[in-house]
Design a protein around this motif. Structure first.
Motif, PDB file in Angstrom:
ATOM      1  N   CYS A   1       5.927 -11.583   1.229  1.00 18.73           N
ATOM      2  CA  CYS A   1       7.281 -12.453   0.863  1.00 18.73           C
ATOM      3  C   CYS A   1       7.527 -12.109  -0.530  1.00 18.73           C
ATOM      4  N   LEU A   2       6.752 -11.959  -1.242  1.00 16.44           N
ATOM      5  CA  LEU A   2       6.999 -11.925  -2.695  1.00 16.44           C
ATOM      6  C   LEU A   2       7.573 -10.635  -2.998  1.00 16.44           C
ATOM      7  N   VAL A   3       7.638  -9.630  -1.938  1.00 14.25           N
ATOM      8  CA  VAL A   3       8.483  -8.383  -2.205  1.00 14.25           C
ATOM      9  C   VAL A   3       9.961  -8.751  -1.635  1.00 14.25           C
ATOM     10  N   ALA A   4       9.958  -9.501  -0.553  1.00  9.27           N
ATOM     11  CA  ALA A   4      11.221  -9.859   0.111  1.00  9.27           C
ATOM     12  C   ALA A   4      11.947 -10.819  -1.067  1.00  9.27           C
ATOM     13  N   SER A   5      11.329 -11.374  -1.539  1.00 10.02           N
ATOM     14  CA  SER A   5      12.081 -12.585  -2.394  1.00 10.02           C
ATOM     15  C   SER A   5      12.248 -11.891  -4.152  1.00 10.02           C
ATOM     16  N   GLY A   6      11.905 -10.677  -3.974  1.00  5.63           N
ATOM     17  CA  GLY A   6      12.286  -9.902  -5.299  1.00  5.63           C
ATOM     18  C   GLY A   6      11.325 -10.352  -6.497  1.00  5.63           C
TER      19      GLY A   6
ATOM     20  N   ALA B   1       8.158  -9.170  -6.385  1.00  4.17           N
ATOM     21  CA  ALA B   1       7.343  -7.636  -6.483  1.00  4.17           C
ATOM     22  C   ALA B   1       8.265  -6.756  -5.874  1.00  4.17           C
ATOM     23  N   ASP B   2       7.968  -5.611  -6.210  1.00  2.00           N
ATOM     24  CA  ASP B   2       9.039  -4.283  -5.821  1.00  2.00           C
ATOM     25  C   ASP B   2       8.210  -3.506  -4.650  1.00  2.00           C
TER      26      ASP B   2
ATOM     27  N   ARG C   1      12.091  -7.210   6.245  1.00  2.00           N
ATOM     28  CA  ARG C   1      13.219  -6.369   6.732  1.00  2.00           C
ATOM     29  C   ARG C   1      14.562  -7.531   6.676  1.00  2.00           C
ATOM     30  N   GLY C   2      14.251  -8.527   6.942  1.00  2.00           N
ATOM     31  CA  GLY C   2      15.603  -9.606   6.889  1.00  2.00           C
ATOM     32  C   GLY C   2      16.103  -9.757   5.332  1.00  2.00           C
ATOM     33  N   ALA C   3      15.253  -9.297   4.442  1.00  2.00           N
ATOM     34  CA  ALA C   3      15.642  -9.418   3.072  1.00  2.00           C
ATOM     35  C   ALA C   3      15.843  -8.032   2.428  1.00  2.00           C
ATOM     36  N   GLY C   4      16.093  -7.067   3.610  1.00  2.00           N
ATOM     37  CA  GLY C   4      16.649  -5.619   3.084  1.00  2.00           C
ATOM     38  C   GLY C   4      15.421  -4.938   2.528  1.00  2.00           C
ATOM     39  N   GLY C   5      14.121  -5.310   2.733  1.00  2.00           N
ATOM     40  CA  GLY C   5      13.029  -4.429   2.442  1.00  2.00           C
ATOM     41  C   GLY C   5      12.670  -3.515   3.550  1.00  2.00           C
ATOM     42  N   GLN C   6      11.814  -2.525   3.246  1.00  2.00           N
ATOM     43  CA  GLN C   6      11.149  -1.551   4.350  1.00  2.00           C
ATOM     44  C   GLN C   6       9.538  -1.495   4.404  1.00  2.00           C
ATOM     45  N   MET C   7       9.366  -1.193   5.484  1.00  2.00           N
ATOM     46  CA  MET C   7       7.730  -1.003   5.410  1.00  2.00           C
ATOM     47  C   MET C   7       7.452   0.407   6.267  1.00  2.00           C
TER      48      MET C   7
ATOM     49  N   PHE D   1      -3.124  -3.090  19.165  1.00  2.00           N
ATOM     50  CA  PHE D   1      -2.469  -3.729  17.921  1.00  2.00           C
ATOM     51  C   PHE D   1      -2.923  -3.530  16.596  1.00  2.00           C
ATOM     52  N   ALA D   2      -3.644  -2.331  16.337  1.00  2.00           N
ATOM     53  CA  ALA D   2      -4.423  -1.914  14.880  1.00  2.00           C
ATOM     54  C   ALA D   2      -3.023  -1.041  14.153  1.00  2.00           C
ATOM     55  N   ASN D   3      -3.231  -1.448  13.005  1.00  2.00           N
ATOM     56  CA  ASN D   3      -2.252  -0.669  12.109  1.00  2.00           C
ATOM     57  C   ASN D   3      -3.004   0.396  11.357  1.00  2.00           C
ATOM     58  N   PRO D   4      -1.960   1.296  10.911  1.00  2.00           N
ATOM     59  CA  PRO D   4      -2.500   2.320   9.916  1.00  2.00           C
ATOM     60  C   PRO D   4      -2.371   1.789   8.349  1.00  2.00           C
ATOM     61  N   PHE D   5      -2.699   2.481   7.294  1.00  2.00           N
ATOM     62  CA  PHE D   5      -2.244   2.254   6.027  1.00  2.00           C
ATOM     63  C   PHE D   5      -0.773   1.966   6.005  1.00  2.00           C
ATOM     64  N   PHE D   6      -0.380   1.114   5.118  1.00  2.00           N
ATOM     65  CA  PHE D   6       1.271   1.010   4.858  1.00  2.00           C
ATOM     66  C   PHE D   6       1.656   0.950   3.496  1.00  2.00           C
ATOM     67  N   ILE D   7       2.964   0.948   3.482  1.00  2.00           N
ATOM     68  CA  ILE D   7       3.579   0.614   1.920  1.00  2.00           C
ATOM     69  C   ILE D   7       4.855  -0.316   2.327  1.00  2.00           C
ATOM     70  N   ALA D   8       4.766  -1.478   1.807  1.00  2.00           N
ATOM     71  CA  ALA D   8       5.833  -2.362   1.939  1.00  2.00           C
ATOM     72  C   ALA D   8       6.716  -2.457   0.458  1.00  2.00           C
ATOM     73  N   TYR D   9       8.242  -2.299   0.547  1.00  2.00           N
ATOM     74  CA  TYR D   9       8.932  -1.993  -0.925  1.00  2.00           C
ATOM     75  C   TYR D   9      10.252  -2.282  -0.828  1.00  2.00           C
ATOM     76  N   ALA D  10      10.786  -2.319  -1.775  1.00  2.00           N
ATOM     77  CA  ALA D  10      12.166  -2.643  -2.043  1.00  2.00           C
ATOM     78  C   ALA D  10      12.734  -1.359  -1.954  1.00  2.00           C
TER      79      ALA D  10
END
Length: 264
Positions: A197-202, A204-205, A226-232, A248-257
């Motif tokens: 949410c910090l990335v989504a709201s601008g 954090a990047d 995603r609804g705020a224009g971000g990507q993962m 339902f296990a995740n790999p490592f990831f990057i969330a970003y603007a």
């Protein structure tokens, strides 16, 4: 799926679960037990899970439901489903640090289309509208009357001075080494799905996660992002992040603007 109804139901259930969680959080003491995977669980996790699960099952009985606290749901195979983490950031809850969230998301064909992230101790409520746009609701969070909705969007990042957010409870040397490859202006730590949410709201990047997570940890925050224009993306090859994976296990990831020049 009736998306208008979905958003209304998810929002109300998140707020109701938040009330239950805060009642226990503000009590003199509460029991902390250890699950089979060595993660902590409290009465707050279980009470919130029971409330949300019952509400979703009643409203959407034909939709597969996956929830962290019900191990039997983890063996399902589905690409379209509801997924719940009733109390993300239990360690933050136990240590009374406030950075915990209620997370409910709807995944369709592997994509988290809609989600709600509620941080009751922080008084922050993020969710996607029926049309997919992300908002932060301001005000008193009345369960039946929606308050002011502030549209949120990711930042336009400056790659010479990035704002980075990282985990408060799961920070490690590998994460620090990865972040060191960027020109960082400031860095903050946050617990639970608040980082999305910090990335989504601008605010954090960039949010990299080099550690174990499950889809219920990320789906709601990912939907808001995603609804705020971000990507993962996946950390290893930067390919799109999908849901409905085995166990339902995740790999490592990057969330970003978008605009952040990702390091490979």
């Amino acid at each position: 799926m009736d998306l208008d109804r979905l958003v209304t139901v998810m929002r109300r259930l998140a707020l109701e679960a938040g009330d239950l969680i805060m009642e226990i959080y503000n009590s003199a003491d509460f029991e902390v037990r250890t699950k089979s995977d060595d993660s902590p669980v409290t009465a707050a996790d279980e009470a919130a899970d029971a409330l949300i699960s019952a509400g979703l099952a009643e409203a959407f009985p034909q939709t597969v439901l996956v929830t962290e606290e019900q191990a039997a749901s983890h063996g399902q195979t589905a690409s379209t489903f509801l997924i719940v983490d009733p109390l993300d950031g239990t360690k933050e809850f136990v240590q009374r640090r406030g950075d915990f969230t209620v997370n409910i998301a709807y995944v369709e064909n592997g994509v988290p289309l809609r989600g709600v992230v509620y941080a009751p101790a922080r008084g922050r409520l993020f969710y996607t509208l029926a049309d997919g746009r992300a908002v932060e609701e301001l005000g008193v969070f009345d369960k039946d009357q929606i308050g002011e909705q502030k549209p949120i969007s990711v930042s336009v990042p400056d790659n010479r001075a990035l704002m980075v957010v990282a985990s408060k409870s799961h920070r490690d040397a590998a994460t620090d080494a990865y972040i060191d490859q960027y020109a960082v202006r400031d860095m903050t730590s946050a617990g639970s799905s608040l980082k999305f949410c910090l990335v989504a709201s601008g605010e954090a990047d960039l949010y990299p996660r080099l550690g174990r997570t499950m889809e219920w940890d990320t789906a709601a925050g990912d939907a808001v992002l995603r609804g705020a224009g971000g990507q993962m993306v996946r950390f290893d090859d930067h390919t799109p992040f999908t849901y409905g994976k085995p166990d339902f296990a995740n790999p490592f990831f990057i969330a970003y603007a978008p605009g952040v020049l990702l390091v490979k």
